[in-house]
Design a protein around this motif. Structure first.
Motif, short mmCIF file in Angstrom:
data_model
loop_
_atom_site.label_atom_id
_atom_site.label_comp_id
_atom_site.label_asym_id
_atom_site.label_seq_id
_atom_site.Cartn_x
_atom_site.Cartn_y
_atom_site.Cartn_z
N LEU A 1 -16.01 43.67 -0.49
CA LEU A 1 -16.62 44.77 -1.23
C LEU A 1 -17.34 45.75 -0.30
O LEU A 1 -17.22 46.97 -0.47
N MET A 2 -18.06 45.24 0.68
CA MET A 2 -18.85 46.11 1.54
C MET A 2 -18.00 46.86 2.56
O MET A 2 -18.44 47.88 3.09
N THR A 3 -16.80 46.38 2.87
CA THR A 3 -15.91 47.08 3.80
C THR A 3 -14.81 47.85 3.08
O THR A 3 -13.92 48.39 3.74
N TRP A 4 -14.85 47.90 1.78
CA TRP A 4 -13.82 48.60 1.02
C TRP A 4 -13.81 50.08 1.42
O TRP A 4 -14.85 50.66 1.67
N PRO A 5 -12.65 50.71 1.59
CA PRO A 5 -11.29 50.29 1.23
C PRO A 5 -10.46 49.81 2.40
O PRO A 5 -9.33 50.27 2.57
N VAL A 6 -10.96 48.92 3.23
CA VAL A 6 -10.16 48.42 4.35
C VAL A 6 -8.92 47.70 3.85
O VAL A 6 -7.81 47.91 4.36
N LEU A 7 -9.07 46.86 2.84
CA LEU A 7 -7.94 46.10 2.32
C LEU A 7 -7.19 46.83 1.22
O LEU A 7 -6.30 46.24 0.60
N ARG A 8 -7.52 48.06 0.99
CA ARG A 8 -6.75 48.83 0.00
C ARG A 8 -5.39 49.21 0.56
O ARG A 8 -4.37 49.13 -0.13
N HIS A 9 -5.35 49.67 1.81
CA HIS A 9 -4.09 49.98 2.51
C HIS A 9 -4.13 49.28 3.87
O HIS A 9 -4.26 49.94 4.91
N PRO A 10 -4.00 47.98 3.90
CA PRO A 10 -4.20 47.26 5.18
C PRO A 10 -3.07 47.46 6.18
O PRO A 10 -3.25 47.15 7.35
N LEU A 11 -1.93 47.99 5.77
CA LEU A 11 -0.81 48.15 6.68
C LEU A 11 -0.76 49.53 7.33
O LEU A 11 0.01 49.71 8.28
N GLY A 12 -1.53 50.48 6.83
CA GLY A 12 -1.36 51.84 7.32
C GLY A 12 -2.63 52.58 7.67
O GLY A 12 -2.56 53.75 8.07
N THR A 13 -3.81 51.95 7.58
CA THR A 13 -5.07 52.62 7.91
C THR A 13 -5.89 51.75 8.85
O THR A 13 -5.73 50.52 8.89
N LEU A 14 -6.79 52.40 9.57
CA LEU A 14 -7.73 51.72 10.44
C LEU A 14 -9.13 52.26 10.17
O LEU A 14 -9.29 53.44 9.85
#
Length: 852
Positions: free
Chosen positions: A209-222
């Motif tokens: 929750l606190m690092t969102w949206p890291v796992l929203r598009h985990p294959l294409g964003t940093l």
């Protein structure tokens, strides 16, 4: 009418014609049944000696005064067995308001197996029941004796045809033992529902929750940017790839070709290598980085929770400390550095070591809670932490050394006290308690040796990296001022916009925005006033916070000559100790321990107040007040970190083989190129980051005019055989028109691909000889005339007749050629040097992106 002492006790011998023999007294070993006393069993007062009264008299429920017409209720007649039970219950009763055996002799209890003398025979009226009637008749009271009927016994069997009694059936069902599956799963259920398991679940969920949206598009964003995250994703991929294929070449990474030990250009993150063995390619590298990014935040919270709980705080105080430590506002500026985020092993190792030594801040040293296994686990976690990098590993090593020194001094003191050193015993006034057993002593010794061995083994390639003469200048540049501890970073959703003006006054805001949290400051100050920690511990924590702040200021406190520089200033640049602000981790850890004491004391007072309620349970407002610090510290850690999309990998990066240079080349762009190279890990001259910045700057300046003879000669000298020009990336760069320039006269070959242009610099791959009669080489714009020679030959050709200007040496040789006259772009020094120049440029001359 007067009362008798015992209504059911036998009368004296010879009185009223009753037998003079008293019933036998029960054995002393038989337990006496307690007797419940009701109104009609009260002790009777002794009658005057002139009156004769039966020894046994059943007292009515209600006494009737003379002149009344109401008849008393007479209790039901008793059988011999019930009378015997009642009498047996008086053995340990009272007699006339006094306990048995206190001076007034109590009547002997009859044998339960014999009928009581006071019990009437069945079917005959009792004499005790007839006497009251005579007295009332003499007093003129009309009475009527009523003898209640005895209740019939209930049937023990059901009538024929009746359904079975469900209660009887239920009572006769035996308790079933648990099944084998349930018995096997019981330990697993206990483990999965333990406090530490619940804390781990909460840490992972909170990290998502606190690092969102890291796992929203985990294959294409940093997270944060495409600089250091892309380079560290490449580092993880290289470690997993090379440990499977060729572990000997671990430190000789494919980037920064042909420099040696290029994997040591920054924190290696080697501890994550087992997870890096899963998957291949840029997408897998990006996914792996994002997953580890979330796991690192979860480990931060879990480690802090374990440490504060081991120190003696309650779960609420430990939870506040965990969130405040893992999501402090200053840490949001470091979201682009996985090596700085990966600090959860530090508090976790300290918690395990404290648990193994049986030490707690609240309860002190408890020898019965020692465990060599927990101490060994703590040393293993500490060794794993140092494999992630030296940025945090070297300060952690200092803390562990201080702990070992304290244990050594404490053991010596305990030993002196046990040996009978009288002055010291009189000075300390405490009983001698052994500080360490032989198991813990061996564990600590081996653990410290393993930790030091791992650190030294990893440090070997870092010592081979060329040092920087500007290291002290960089430390001075990155040293934060004191007011930076009150400034939040731009990535903070709460303090980012509010501190924008003050943040602009900092020299390097990304490393100098060091606010640990306003709520954390308030809770830590409250912890100095009231806390569950002892006063001496609070004072010690305050002193430790002050020391940590002084070290964090770097050279801004006494020039750093007595603080930061003696501890960290002598390390080579490769150990990355040039940023003092990263010691804010220890300031935050000490502050959260102080804050946890205040929160724990507040919860203790709230529970004490709730215990006085009816029912004893906190109301909704009291529960909300207990959770308010938790909510506030989580709110301050709310981030606004950007998550840029990673550019798609060009197809040429998956097909071109051999040592190459990818154009365009910049510091930030090269880190993305490193990520693209994870498909085949071909030798790559590109490389970004802080280390080797001077050499990479020289490379970019040498190839700025590619393709020309000078740049081609330089690339051949360093072993580069191919140049990949990305068409979509070169717009607006010096190489925008490089793909349209003819290259036949440059002794190279060009290959057009859909998304790139590949220049083959190998002379063997150059075009064939020009048609006969062509005696001159086309001159490129901006170049002096090139001597006439035949291109494409790999050996020294025979000189053509009539050509007197052809040089003896053919260009394009892979060895260091002699400088050709007329090339203005080639410097006078020998190309291909891989070492750093003796006099590097000043810090101000280094591009700013290389300092991040």
């Amino acid at each position: 009418m007067t009362e008798q002492q015992h209504p059911i006790s036998p009368a004296p011998a010879g009185e009223n014609g009753l037998p003079s023999t008293a019933p036998s007294r029960p054995e002393a070993s038989a337990p006496a049944r307690p007797r419940r006393r009701f109104g009609f069993f009260r002790a009777k007062k002794a009658k005057p000696p002139t009156e004769a009264k039966p020894a046994l008299e059943a007292k009515p429920d209600v006494e009737v005064k003379p002149g009344t017409e109401e008849a008393p209720r007479i209790p039901a007649q008793r059988t011999a067995a019930s009378s015997g039970d009642a009498v047996a219950g008086q053995v340990e009763g009272t007699s006339g308001g006094k306990p048995a055996g206190s001076g007034t002799s109590a009547p002997a209890a009859p044998d339960p197996g014999k009928p009581s003398p006071a019990a009437p025979e069945p079917g005959k009226p009792s004499s005790a029941a007839s006497e009251p009637g005579k007295e009332r008749a003499a007093a003129g009271t009309a009475t009527k004796k009523k003898v209640p009927k005895q209740r019939a016994q209930l049937p023990t069997s059901r009538p024929p045809g009746a359904p079975p009694d469900p209660w009887t059936v239920f009572a006769t069902i035996p308790e079933q033992p648990p099944s084998r599956v349930r018995r096997a799963l019981a330990p697993v259920v206990r483990v999965l529902s333990h406090e530490w398991a619940l804390a781990l679940y909460a840490s992972v969920l909170l990290a998502v929750l606190m690092t969102w949206p890291v796992l929203r598009h985990p294959l294409g964003t940093l997270p944060q940017d495409l600089g250091d995250p892309a380079r560290q994703a490449w580092q993880l991929a290289w470690a997993g790839h090379i440990l499977i294929t060729d572990p000997v070449r671990l430190w000789q990474a494919n980037a920064y070709f042909p420099l040696a030990d290029s994997f040591a250009f920054g924190d290696s993150l080697l501890g994550y290598a087992p997870l890096a063995m899963i998957g291949a390619g840029p997408e897998a590298a990006v996914l792996r980085y994002n997953v580890l990014f979330v796991v690192a935040h979860a480990l931060l919270a879990f480690g802090a929770y374990a440490l504060v709980r081991q120190l003696g705080a309650r779960p609420t105080g430990a939870a506040v400390a965990a969130i405040a430590f893992a999501y402090a506002p200053w840490r949001l500026a470091q979201e682009g550095h996985l090596d700085i985020i990966s600090a959860g092993g530090i508090p976790l190792a300290l918690a395990m070591l404290a648990r193994g030594h049986g030490w707690s801040l609240r309860y002190g040293l408890r020898p019965d809670r020692r465990s060599a296994g927990w101490a060994a686990a703590g040393w293993v976690v500490a060794a794993w932490q140092v494999t992630l990098g030296f940025s945090l590993g070297i300060p952690f090593a200092y803390v562990l050394g201080l702990i070992l020194l304290t244990l050594l001094v404490g053991s010596i003191v305990r030993r002196l006290r046990q040996s009978g050193h009288r002055p010291l015993v009189r000075l300390l006034h405490r009983p001698a308690v052994p500080l360490l057993g032989w198991r813990l002593a061996v564990t600590d010794t081996l653990g410290a040796l393993i930790f030091a061995g791992v650190a030294l083994l990893i440090a070997v390639p870092y010592t081979r990296v060329p040092d920087s003469s500007t290291r002290t200048q960089e430390i001075d540049f990155f040293s934060p001022p004191l007011h930076s501890l009150l400034i939040g970073p731009a990535e903070s959703r709460v303090w980012g916009a509010a501190h924008e003006t003050t943040r602009s006054s900092l020299g390097w805001a990304a490393e100098m925005s060091l606010l640990p949290g306003v709520v954390l400051y308030a809770l830590a100050l409250a912890g100095l006033a009231f806390s569950v920690w002892h006063l001496r511990h609070r004072m010690a924590l305050m002193v430790a916070v002050t020391v940590a702040v002084v070290l964090t200021l770097g050279t801004n406190y006494l020039g750093g000559h007595y603080t930061y520089l003696p501890l960290f200033g002598h390390y080579p640049a490769s150990f990355d100790q040039r940023i003092p602000g990263r010691l804010m981790l220890w300031v935050t850890l000490l502050l959260v321990i102080l804050a946890a004491g205040a929160v724990d004391d507040f919860v203790r007072r709230a529970l004490h107040l709730a215990a006085q309620r009816v029912p004893p349970w906190p109301g909704p407002w009291l529960r909300l007040a207990m959770l308010t610090p938790l909510i506030l510290v989580a709110l301050e850690g709310w981030n606004s970190t950007p998550h840029p999309a990673v550019p798609d990998q060009p197809a040429a990066m998956r097909t071109v083989t051999g040592s190459m240079l990818v154009l365009p080349t910049t510091d930030l762009g090269d880190q993305t190129v490193q990520l693209w190279s994870t498909s085949r890990f071909e030798p790559l001259a590109n490389g970004g980051g802080t280390f080797a910045a001077v050499r990479q700057s020289e490379l970019r300046s040498r190839v700025a005019s590619f393709p020309d003879e000078g740049s081609i000669q330089y690339l051949r000298s360093i072993g580069v055989t191919k140049v990949v020009l990305l068409r979509e990336q070169v717009v607006g760069t010096p190489w925008e028109r490089a793909g349209d320039i003819p290259v036949d006269a440059l002794n190279i070959r060009r290959e057009d691909l859909p998304d790139a242009v590949v220049f083959h610099l190998d002379p063997a791959a150059a075009p064939q000889q020009p048609p006969p009669g062509q005696t001159t080489v086309p001159q490129q714009p901006g170049q002096t005339p090139i001597p006439q020679q035949q291109p494409g030959l790999t050996t020294a050709p025979q000189q053509q007749p009539g050509l007197t200007t052809a040089p003896q040496q053919q260009p394009g040789l892979t060895t260091a050629p002699q400088q050709q006259p007329g090339l203005a772009t080639v410097p006078q020094q020998q190309p291909g040097l891989t070492t750093v120049p003796q006099q590097p440029p000043a810090l101000a001359a280094v591009p700013q992106e290389t300092l991040s």
